[in-house]
Design an enzyme around this catalytic site. Sequence first.
Site, mmCIF file in Angstrom:
data_model
loop_
_atom_site.group_PDB
_atom_site.id
_atom_site.type_symbol
_atom_site.label_atom_id
_atom_site.label_comp_id
_atom_site.label_asym_id
_atom_site.label_seq_id
_atom_site.Cartn_x
_atom_site.Cartn_y
_atom_site.Cartn_z
ATOM 1 N N ASP A 67 -92.670 -60.190 -0.169
ATOM 2 C CA ASP A 67 -92.987 -58.815 0.214
ATOM 3 C C ASP A 67 -94.240 -58.285 -0.476
ATOM 4 O O ASP A 67 -94.779 -58.920 -1.395
ATOM 5 C CB ASP A 67 -91.787 -57.900 -0.085
ATOM 6 C CG ASP A 67 -91.094 -58.219 -1.406
ATOM 7 O OD1 ASP A 67 -91.731 -58.834 -2.278
ATOM 8 O OD2 ASP A 67 -89.925 -57.864 -1.570
ATOM 9 N N ASN A 136 -78.465 -52.531 -5.277
ATOM 10 C CA ASN A 136 -77.799 -52.130 -4.027
ATOM 11 C C ASN A 136 -77.633 -53.318 -3.067
ATOM 12 O O ASN A 136 -77.291 -53.134 -1.908
ATOM 13 C CB ASN A 136 -78.570 -50.996 -3.344
ATOM 14 C CG ASN A 136 -79.971 -51.416 -2.898
ATOM 15 O OD1 ASN A 136 -80.379 -52.564 -3.083
ATOM 16 N ND2 ASN A 136 -80.717 -50.488 -2.321
ATOM 17 N N HIS A 138 -80.082 -55.385 -2.100
ATOM 18 C CA HIS A 138 -81.219 -55.768 -1.262
ATOM 19 C C HIS A 138 -81.764 -57.132 -1.678
ATOM 20 O O HIS A 138 -81.658 -57.538 -2.830
ATOM 21 C CB HIS A 138 -82.313 -54.682 -1.247
ATOM 22 C CG HIS A 138 -83.131 -54.548 -2.483
ATOM 23 N ND1 HIS A 138 -83.513 -53.328 -3.006
ATOM 24 C CD2 HIS A 138 -83.689 -55.473 -3.321
ATOM 25 C CE1 HIS A 138 -84.252 -53.515 -4.081
ATOM 26 N NE2 HIS A 138 -84.367 -54.804 -4.297
ATOM 27 N N GLU A 143 -83.317 -53.371 2.667
ATOM 28 C CA GLU A 143 -82.368 -52.419 2.111
ATOM 29 C C GLU A 143 -81.063 -52.425 2.907
ATOM 30 O O GLU A 143 -81.038 -52.924 4.049
ATOM 31 C CB GLU A 143 -82.994 -51.017 2.150
ATOM 32 C CG GLU A 143 -84.306 -50.891 1.391
ATOM 33 C CD GLU A 143 -84.133 -50.883 -0.133
ATOM 34 O OE1 GLU A 143 -83.031 -51.215 -0.630
ATOM 35 O OE2 GLU A 143 -85.097 -50.533 -0.818
HETATM 36 C C1 F6R Z 1 -89.280 -58.812 -5.181
HETATM 37 C C2 F6R Z 1 -88.138 -58.564 -4.311
HETATM 38 C C3 F6R Z 1 -86.962 -57.750 -4.747
HETATM 39 C C4 F6R Z 1 -86.521 -58.041 -6.176
HETATM 40 C C5 F6R Z 1 -85.346 -57.144 -6.548
HETATM 41 C C6 F6R Z 1 -84.950 -57.326 -8.001
HETATM 42 O O1 F6R Z 1 -90.259 -59.577 -4.509
HETATM 43 O O2 F6R Z 1 -88.172 -58.999 -3.226
HETATM 44 O O3 F6R Z 1 -85.897 -57.978 -3.866
HETATM 45 O O4 F6R Z 1 -86.151 -59.377 -6.283
HETATM 46 O O5 F6R Z 1 -85.704 -55.804 -6.349
HETATM 47 O O6 F6R Z 1 -85.975 -56.855 -8.796
HETATM 48 P P1 F6R Z 1 -85.976 -57.104 -10.378
HETATM 49 O O7 F6R Z 1 -86.143 -58.560 -10.578
HETATM 50 O O8 F6R Z 1 -87.169 -56.329 -10.884
HETATM 51 O O9 F6R Z 1 -84.683 -56.591 -10.878
#
Ligand code: F6R
Length: 254
Positions: A67, A136, A138, A143
Amino acid sequence: MKLIEVTDHEEMSSIASSYISNRVRKNSHLNLGLATGGTPKRTYELLINDYKNNGTSYSYVTTFNLDEYIGLPKEDVNSYHYYMNQHLFKYINIDQKRIFIPDGLSQNIELECKEYEERINAHGGIDLQLLGIGANGHIGFNEPGTSFQSDTHVVELTPSTRIANARFFDFIENVPTHAVTMGIASIMASKEILLLVSGEEKSQALKRLLSADDPTESFPASILKTHPCVTIIADTKALKDLNQIKASPTNHMI
Ligand code: F6R
């Protein structure tokens, strides 16, 4: 899904980095899906160490990031382009032409999404996708409520995700409101998935993922239960809620 229980973030990162570098050594043309965020940073550091010490070569590896924020230039310290350069790419012998990250500044963002998906497919799909998980549930920026059939698309970030990511920005107002993300179907098309889960704030999400409940779009990561080849590496803090029911660290199939 296979669960590898580890003591802490360091052990998770060490096992993850060995896992990835082994795949790269076995297949010099690996198509590697990458994630950003706090979870994989140390894994990337250890991959750099492995590159320096053992010479694991990335010259034919192709990477696809999950992303990118919409509206941030590549040079912005909070863009995922910048993150990947700073945390991995500039230290290894990867070919710049084999690095793919969605362009969040594209003038035609819908076309960018379509072409990103086509680029992945034209390369024969992702062999190994590295994932983190949001509190959550995701994955990528998909989301709760995202269709399990979704391809690469534009998303509006939920307030909770913007708050979680505000730690990297000066002000929460500066956290972009939209992003491009590989969809759930794009992620599920990967041949293999490695999910890293670390820290107490992920403990409820991990418990829900490992529950017997059917996959539901209200908890995006739950679709991973239906993927044939998922490995989860989770540390003690992330396993807190799960381990209230059972004993010592171990590896097992779910
Ligand atoms: C990042 C991504 C997100 C993260 C998730 C966890 O490229 O796609 O799904 O993997 O938000 O983020 P952290 O590792 O910062 O807790």
